[in-house]
Design a protein around this motif. Structure first.
Motif, PDB file in Angstrom:
ATOM      1  N   ARG A 106     -24.448   4.295  18.159  1.00  0.00           N
ATOM      2  CA  ARG A 106     -24.631   3.536  16.914  1.00  0.00           C
ATOM      3  C   ARG A 106     -24.766   4.433  15.694  1.00  0.00           C
ATOM      4  O   ARG A 106     -24.490   4.018  14.572  1.00  0.00           O
ATOM      5  CB  ARG A 106     -25.886   2.657  17.015  1.00  0.00           C
ATOM      6  N   GLU A 132     -24.293   6.630  12.734  1.00  0.00           N
ATOM      7  CA  GLU A 132     -23.139   6.912  11.882  1.00  0.00           C
ATOM      8  C   GLU A 132     -23.551   7.939  10.849  1.00  0.00           C
ATOM      9  O   GLU A 132     -24.689   7.936  10.394  1.00  0.00           O
ATOM     10  CB  GLU A 132     -22.679   5.634  11.171  1.00  0.00           C
ATOM     11  N   GLY A 143     -29.085   3.387   7.532  1.00  0.00           N
ATOM     12  CA  GLY A 143     -28.543   4.174   8.645  1.00  0.00           C
ATOM     13  C   GLY A 143     -29.555   4.326   9.772  1.00  0.00           C
ATOM     14  O   GLY A 143     -29.206   4.289  10.958  1.00  0.00           O
ATOM     15  N   SER A 196     -28.866   2.862  13.529  1.00  0.00           N
ATOM     16  CA  SER A 196     -28.839   3.698  14.740  1.00  0.00           C
ATOM     17  C   SER A 196     -29.856   3.218  15.772  1.00  0.00           C
ATOM     18  O   SER A 196     -29.650   3.380  16.966  1.00  0.00           O
ATOM     19  CB  SER A 196     -29.072   5.169  14.389  1.00  0.00           C
ATOM     20  N   ASP A 232     -20.851  15.014  17.018  1.00  0.00           N
ATOM     21  CA  ASP A 232     -20.757  13.954  16.005  1.00  0.00           C
ATOM     22  C   ASP A 232     -22.028  13.110  15.967  1.00  0.00           C
ATOM     23  O   ASP A 232     -22.546  12.798  14.892  1.00  0.00           O
ATOM     24  CB  ASP A 232     -19.548  13.049  16.291  1.00  0.00           C
ATOM     25  N   SER A 242     -24.915  12.941  12.901  1.00  0.00           N
ATOM     26  CA  SER A 242     -25.328  11.683  12.273  1.00  0.00           C
ATOM     27  C   SER A 242     -26.838  11.484  12.395  1.00  0.00           C
ATOM     28  O   SER A 242     -27.498  11.043  11.453  1.00  0.00           O
ATOM     29  CB  SER A 242     -24.603  10.503  12.925  1.00  0.00           C
TER      30      SER A 242
END
Lengths: 426, 426
Positions: free
Chosen positions: A12, A14, A140, A144, B278, B282
């Motif tokens: 999740r 990002e 965010g 997440s 990645d 994040s």
């Protein structure tokens, strides 16, 4: 491989839009960024920091201490100075437990405090009320962790209390109130709108939340993010929710020295009620067992020496001046169909285009602006994924924090030029 | 109120024992701590840090940069210097993708990297294999996230591969292998045992893990925690798991500059395979959008100037000397019934009492030791809550990192005196 290599959180998570925007502006020097919440470059306390670090790192024991581990909660001197300072800002002269240094934890900017509080309080599937619009990196964090953000309509005087009450009533009726954990307010010169919330409204919100605690079956916290508190241009400070008598057990206060001193130093703090304090301190231990002692001692010495306050006064004047520059440029270069909220502190103007003109990440307008080397934060990024209302897409956050006055003027002129191609001026 | 104010994570999070031990030793100056993993005070690079920070914070643009936000992944120069350095350490002369600076993220010590990797890879209920015993703060991360640690027996040459294979076979048989996500190895001068794991064993472990991936249905990672790698006393460096050809997509490497340079600066890093990179970047964005630029630039300059390497050489000699001092004291003062593993790097001796003598937090021995003003880390804290075996309680971690040689000798003498009251010497 049937299963992904990542956890649900890992899937999740990002990249926050701010990372991408910051990186874009760092790698394209010709681009004028009205996007990033950078602090003013020229005012950064380079000389102060250099001289203070020379003192912190003087030969002998005390220099060694700064290079050694500290405690998880952070240097006692910084906690004491900060707690006293914020108690006095709130006009509390006696020893109020809400401002005890023993309720304070130093963090890596206030950002880490927001993260840890969310970890400590919320389970996957829980609901958090946020201003509509709100700080996008907090969104965010919610995203997440699999949390739902519900937007409370924003006015120029802070959240709309009627909307808050109606939302609470709706959550109670649907039974979802049992999953409601917090109301998150960026209460000073809000990111992104620049709005400053009056104390009376914080108090009213706390009273409303309390009315719904029985239905919720647990405390509902007010998480007050005061990241921009110190950045008022002039006049009186607004009291924080911590000073609401009888509500200290429900207020989580997150502050920072990053914006008012130097973003490169990443020192923030939280003042937290008992059970949350214990959990967050344990989480902080697991994250990193304490913010860098060197940075923490730098900040403590900056405050103790008075250099912090002197720097802050200069910074306020500087931002006030840059805000006036942006205001004049907006009046000169923006088409008359675009309106904006004028801030009395912080780093941002919030501009509103006609509803028919989308300004989001995928809009033609945004791409044209980037092609013309000017960057803004599309307002739609600041709205929670709340299924109960469509996301407005016709707004933009304009920062006067990082740029020079020349660049602010040039950036607004460029952006105004782009806008005129999209906004009717027959 | 029926429901707790805290999330499941908030309820599970416990203060790491290290916080409590560090705070005890900070507040009782007469106490000799053989517990905390502090680095050597006298060798701390106070002068280096002061002079380097004066350079970093020189007047003008570059000084401003250090006080401004950087990127989420961290300063490119530090990432390049670090990636190249570790590639060369592993004897890789060509441009191996495993060591690309683009796979590197700077973190607040390696601790934050361990936390973020766990967040990115593991869901509640998942299983992580750990050395038995292992680094106790990592156990705290597992505990707070509702993860199960399973212990793989430790030998003086690293984990027992037969035990690893038997555990994997058992997990496969029970179907639990589908919840197995990682093997966590503190592969250099391990905390707490001081054991250095040979490269051949890392490679064998990687091969074993790969054999079970089909049954697992997803990648099984090796998380290599190299926090103590730089602290070898002499001789050759061991290759990291990153250098295992064909396995780079399964190795997560966490390193740090905290221990080899200064614990007060909290700069660590990870080298991560694609999907994990990645996700962790994040997550890092949500945690704090990047480690303090000031600290990161301090480290970059320390390395670039050669001061870091010079400091490290002195530090190694210093720790080697302190280890010899502790060894001599152990021989002189400890009863002959107590044995220990002698380290060739790092900060710790691992001592084993007769099985009949408990040395845990609640033991008479530990309390007597504290009463006599000497502190050690009870070995039992370093064992996962693994239901498949009882936790050994007759061990202790003895650190020679923070104390002076006088204190090391005095501390071991005191502790030896306490031990003689508990260990038969008829």
């Amino acid at each position: 491989m049937k299963h992904s290599a990542l956890s649900r959180l890992g899937q999740r998570a990002e990249a926050p839009p701010i990372s991408w925007l910051i990186e874009l502006s760092l790698t394209r020097p010709q681009l004028i960024s009205l996007a990033a919440g950078f602090t003013d470059g020229e005012t950064l306390p380079v000389k102060d920091a250099r001289e203070l670090l020379c003192e912190v790192l003087r030969p002998g024991k005390s220099g060694q201490t700064a290079l050694q581990y500290g405690t998880t909660a952070g240097d006692p001197m910084l906690r004491e100075l900060t707690a006293r300072d914020f108690r006095l800002k709130d006009g509390i002269l006696d020893n109020d437990a809400a401002y005890s240094p023993d309720r304070m934890i130093i963090s890596n900017g206030s950002q880490q405090m927001l993260y840890m509080v969310t970890e400590a309080v919320c389970n996957e599937g829980d609901i958090v009320l946020v201003e509509d619009p709100t700080y996008f990196v907090f969104l965010g964090i919610l995203q997440s962790h699999g949390l739902q953000g519900r937007g409370i309509r924003m006015t120029q005087e802070g959240i709309d209390l009627e909307c808050l009450e109606a939302t609470l009533a709706r959550l109670k009726k649907s039974g979802e109130i049992r999953r409601l954990k917090m109301l998150y307010l960026v209460s000073y010169y809000q990111n992104p709108t620049g709005v400053n919330t009056p104390f009376a409204k914080k108090l009213a919100a706390l009273k409303l939340l309390r009315q719904y605690e029985k239905a919720a079956g647990h405390p509902i916290y007010l998480l007050e993010d005061a990241a921009y508190r110190e950045l008022r241009f002039a006049g009186e400070d607004e009291r924080s929710a911590l000073s609401a008598r009888g509500f200290a057990s429900r207020v989580i206060y997150a502050g920072t020295y990053s914006k008012p001193f130097a973003t490169g130093t990443r020192v923030g703090f939280g003042l937290l009620p008992g059970p949350i304090y214990d959990a967050v301190r344990s989480i902080k231990g697991n994250h990193d067992f304490g913010t860098s002692n060197l940075l923490v001692q730098l900040l403590a010495r900056a405050i103790e020496s008075g250099r912090y306050e002197t720097h802050l006064e200069a910074l306020r004047r500087r931002y006030a001046k840059k805000a006036r520059t942006m205001l004049a440029a907006l009046r000169q270069y923006f088409p008359k169909e675009v309106s904006w909220w004028e801030p009395r502190g912080g780093l941002y103007f919030w501009a509103r285009l006609p509803e028919s003109v989308p300004a989001g990440v995928k809009s033609k307008l945004f791409h044209r602006a980037v092609a013309q080397d000017v960057l803004y934060v599309p307002g739609e990024l600041c709205y929670a994924n709340d299924p109960t209302r469509p996301k407005p897409a016709n707004e933009m956050r304009l920062s006067f924090g990082g740029g020079s006055e020349v660049n602010i003027r040039a950036g607004i002129a460029r952006l105004g030029g782009v806008l005129k191609k999209f906004v009717g001026r027959p």
